[in-house]
Write an enzyme that holds these catalytic residues in place. Structure first.
Site, mmCIF file in Angstrom:
data_model
loop_
_atom_site.group_PDB
_atom_site.id
_atom_site.type_symbol
_atom_site.label_atom_id
_atom_site.label_comp_id
_atom_site.label_asym_id
_atom_site.label_seq_id
_atom_site.Cartn_x
_atom_site.Cartn_y
_atom_site.Cartn_z
ATOM 1 N N VAL A 60 -21.933 33.270 17.825
ATOM 2 C CA VAL A 60 -22.416 32.185 16.983
ATOM 3 C C VAL A 60 -22.699 32.693 15.570
ATOM 4 O O VAL A 60 -22.328 32.061 14.583
ATOM 5 C CB VAL A 60 -23.667 31.512 17.598
ATOM 6 N N CYS A 61 -23.329 33.853 15.459
ATOM 7 C CA CYS A 61 -23.648 34.402 14.130
ATOM 8 C C CYS A 61 -22.379 34.690 13.335
ATOM 9 O O CYS A 61 -22.297 34.379 12.142
ATOM 10 C CB CYS A 61 -24.480 35.675 14.266
ATOM 11 N N THR A 62 -21.399 35.259 13.976
ATOM 12 C CA THR A 62 -20.138 35.560 13.293
ATOM 13 C C THR A 62 -19.492 34.275 12.789
ATOM 14 O O THR A 62 -19.054 34.199 11.637
ATOM 15 C CB THR A 62 -19.186 36.328 14.223
#
Length: 169
Positions: A60-62
């Site tokens: 999700v962060c990427t």
């Protein structure tokens, strides 16, 4: 983790974070290249979007940081700069930025661990990482828009862009 605690993590988390209308806590952190980045030095000339995220190299962060990279021209057109803050080390952030082609500052809140995330009220003390907090700070240093999501919940970047556009209108 119990089903009850998973349910709690899945909703936006608003308590304890810096409120809209409050002065943003100043921050000075090393970016992915080891250069010191200070919020107060940027506020004179531009709106600053401070994006907290849990961990580099996670799905999700990427995806969120790739979306920010793609949206950078839109932020820049509104005289806004974006910085992303995590509790990862500067060295991890450098590799992450290079691998993903991220050109904006990735700030390391590694030591003292999570101090800036704690100042903004978005540190998950149990996991030792930041929640997904987004703060739009005007040139006077006041938080004009924010949203804080739990770790599994991706943010809506378009909402942030609209808030930035409204500030420059």
């Amino acid at each position: 983790m119990s089903a009850e605690s998973e349910e709690v993590c899945a909703v936006p988390v608003e308590t304890g974070s810096v409120e809209v209308g409050a002065e943003a806590p100043d921050l000075t952190l090393a970016d992915q290249h080891g250069a010191r980045w200070r919020l107060g030095q940027h506020l004179r000339t531009q709106t600053v979007v401070v994006v907290f995220y849990p961990f580099a190299f996670t799905g999700v962060c990427t995806g969120e940081l790739r979306a920010i990279q793609e949206a950078l021209p839109r932020f820049q057109a509104e005289d806004a700069t974006v910085v992303a803050v995590s509790c990862d080390s500067m060295f991890s952030l450098r590799v992450f930025a290079e691998r993903e082609g991220l050109t904006f500052p990735l700030l390391s809140d590694f030591w003292p661990h999570g101090a800036v995330a704690r100042d903004y009220g978005v540190l998950d003390e149990e996991r030792g990482c930041a929640l997904r907090g987004t703060f739009v700070v005007d040139r006077g240093g006041v938080v004009r828009w924010k949203v804080v999501n739990a770790i599994p919940d991706a943010r809506e970047l378009d909402d942030c862009l609209k808030a930035v556009e409204q500030l420059s209108a």
